[in-house]
Design a protein around this motif. Sequence first.
Motif, PDB file in Angstrom:
ATOM      1  N   VAL A 199       2.150  16.174   1.700  1.00  0.00           N
ATOM      2  CA  VAL A 199       3.370  16.323   0.792  1.00  0.00           C
ATOM      3  C   VAL A 199       2.976  16.740  -0.822  1.00  0.00           C
ATOM      4  O   VAL A 199       3.547  17.429  -1.277  1.00  0.00           O
ATOM      5  CB  VAL A 199       4.279  15.247   0.664  1.00  0.00           C
ATOM      6  N   MET A 200       1.948  15.871  -1.318  1.00  0.00           N
ATOM      7  CA  MET A 200       1.678  16.182  -2.611  1.00  0.00           C
ATOM      8  C   MET A 200       0.998  17.562  -2.793  1.00  0.00           C
ATOM      9  O   MET A 200       1.153  18.309  -3.921  1.00  0.00           O
ATOM     10  CB  MET A 200       0.596  15.242  -3.053  1.00  0.00           C
ATOM     11  N   GLY A 201       0.266  17.960  -1.725  1.00  0.00           N
ATOM     12  CA  GLY A 201      -0.319  19.324  -1.781  1.00  0.00           C
ATOM     13  C   GLY A 201       0.693  20.216  -1.762  1.00  0.00           C
ATOM     14  O   GLY A 201       0.766  21.281  -2.498  1.00  0.00           O
ATOM     15  N   TYR A 230       0.766  -1.263  -0.015  1.00  0.00           N
ATOM     16  CA  TYR A 230      -0.126  -0.055   0.030  1.00  0.00           C
ATOM     17  C   TYR A 230       0.988   1.104   0.005  1.00  0.00           C
ATOM     18  O   TYR A 230       0.582   2.093  -1.084  1.00  0.00           O
ATOM     19  CB  TYR A 230      -0.845  -0.031   1.245  1.00  0.00           C
ATOM     20  N   PRO A 231       1.866   1.366   0.920  1.00  0.00           N
ATOM     21  CA  PRO A 231       2.585   2.653   0.798  1.00  0.00           C
ATOM     22  C   PRO A 231       3.605   2.704  -0.381  1.00  0.00           C
ATOM     23  O   PRO A 231       3.704   3.787  -1.129  1.00  0.00           O
ATOM     24  CB  PRO A 231       3.619   2.353   2.086  1.00  0.00           C
ATOM     25  N   LEU A 232       4.060   1.597  -0.799  1.00  0.00           N
ATOM     26  CA  LEU A 232       4.813   1.704  -2.144  1.00  0.00           C
ATOM     27  C   LEU A 232       3.909   1.955  -3.304  1.00  0.00           C
ATOM     28  O   LEU A 232       4.445   2.948  -4.447  1.00  0.00           O
ATOM     29  CB  LEU A 232       5.261   0.272  -2.491  1.00  0.00           C
ATOM     30  N   VAL A 233       2.540   1.802  -3.417  1.00  0.00           N
ATOM     31  CA  VAL A 233       1.758   2.042  -4.437  1.00  0.00           C
ATOM     32  C   VAL A 233       1.246   3.633  -4.472  1.00  0.00           C
ATOM     33  O   VAL A 233       1.461   4.352  -5.545  1.00  0.00           O
ATOM     34  CB  VAL A 233       0.409   1.379  -4.549  1.00  0.00           C
ATOM     35  N   LEU A 234       1.219   3.863  -3.099  1.00  0.00           N
ATOM     36  CA  LEU A 234       0.823   5.373  -2.986  1.00  0.00           C
ATOM     37  C   LEU A 234       1.890   6.088  -3.571  1.00  0.00           C
ATOM     38  O   LEU A 234       1.790   7.434  -4.126  1.00  0.00           O
ATOM     39  CB  LEU A 234       0.465   5.846  -1.804  1.00  0.00           C
ATOM     40  N   THR A 235       3.128   5.689  -2.964  1.00  0.00           N
ATOM     41  CA  THR A 235       4.483   6.945  -3.584  1.00  0.00           C
ATOM     42  C   THR A 235       4.550   6.772  -4.816  1.00  0.00           C
ATOM     43  O   THR A 235       4.927   7.794  -5.297  1.00  0.00           O
ATOM     44  CB  THR A 235       5.547   5.832  -2.488  1.00  0.00           C
ATOM     45  N   LEU A 265      -0.930   7.172   9.715  1.00  0.00           N
ATOM     46  CA  LEU A 265      -0.132   8.477   9.517  1.00  0.00           C
ATOM     47  C   LEU A 265       0.315   8.784   7.766  1.00  0.00           C
ATOM     48  O   LEU A 265       0.344   9.828   7.529  1.00  0.00           O
ATOM     49  CB  LEU A 265       0.986   8.655  10.409  1.00  0.00           C
ATOM     50  N   PHE A 266       0.667   7.751   7.171  1.00  0.00           N
ATOM     51  CA  PHE A 266       1.274   7.599   5.799  1.00  0.00           C
ATOM     52  C   PHE A 266       0.437   8.267   4.802  1.00  0.00           C
ATOM     53  O   PHE A 266       0.860   9.312   4.134  1.00  0.00           O
ATOM     54  CB  PHE A 266       1.963   6.382   5.388  1.00  0.00           C
TER      55      PHE A 266
END
Length: 406
Positions: A381-383, A173-178, A373-374
């Motif tokens: 960060v994207m914002g 999940y974090p890898l996909v979002l990143t 939290l991620f």
Amino acid sequence: MPAYEYSALNAQGKTEKGVLEGDSSRQISQQLKSKRLVPLEITEISRKQNKNSTGMPFVKRGISIAQLSIMTRQLATMIRSGSPVEGALTAVLQQTNKARVKTVLMVVRSRVREGYSLASALDEFPHIFPHLYRATVASGEQAGKLDFVLSRMADHVEHSQALRSKIMLAMVYPLVLTFVAILVTVVLLTYVVPKVIQVFEDIDQALPGITLFLIALSDFLRNYGIYIALLIALSIFIFSLLLRSDLFKYKWHAFILKIPGVAHLVKGMNTAIFARTFSILAGSGVNALEAMKISAGVMGNLRMKKAVLDASERVREGAAISPALEKSQCFPPMTIYLIASGETSGNLVEMLEHAANSQEKEFETITSTIMGLFEPLLIVVMGAVVLFIVIAILLPIFQLNQLVGA
């Protein structure tokens, strides 16, 4: 009655493969003809043929964890009801509709009919039934507690699947979002920004520093982005090749255990696997020394695996389990304390289960917190990135409007 692997042509001219039981290859041929199949090849599945992951290509891939769990629990239920092993295998064979599971059960039943124990029959498929599974079944057969052992093994398989799912969720999940965030940023900088910046090319006006920086960053990604991507891909490929070396893999795993935060997760996950496996083996009658060695084999981190193997050598020389494990400093203090308590009270199996449950719950809590939290952190960060791009684009426009107004 031996089992035979066959390949035959059906009425549509397509090749079918499978396994049948019979007294001879001629009988198998007759069975195939009665099914309106044309035999092409019929081969007896010998022990020599199956020694290395069986000779059957359609069972080399193994079966799913869910299928293994269901099959194990059904066997436990049938044996608990008083059925002999061969009868239990036949009943489970009739209930399943999975071709690969049918094939495995048919071969195992064939071996049992030849006089082999269930554990020895399972040796035909080491890629499906791991060492832990086979050693536990062997201990259950020797102790006359096969149904109990199979029930515990089914629980273990389900626990392993749940833990594996949590690990995959924590990683994927974090890898996909990143990846998505990076992709969006790259598209903005290499496609959207250059088109907008063209507006300022014909303006004889000094651009703000933030806009110049954005233009430079966009040009850099457009000119060298492909090389950066290739460099990253090459680095990943080389790293994956290096991981095939046991020495490099061991050093990498040892390095992971020194990374703050990551080390805690890795230690907790491997400790849970070790404690759970050890408790099942010890509760099934396997001696502590052998149980430690088998438990080490299912651990993913090579540094921790070596720590358990070293501890087993100290246990063989007469040391207690808890101080032997503590010496490596790879295991959480709570786990060491619970094992020591189990050794002192003579209730090691229960303490190992407590240790496994404790580590699994802690792992789940930590990963859930990180996941919680991620996502908002990535959104922030994207914002910030989008805000930076918008300001860099709008600032020259505001300055131009001021000049026109003046």
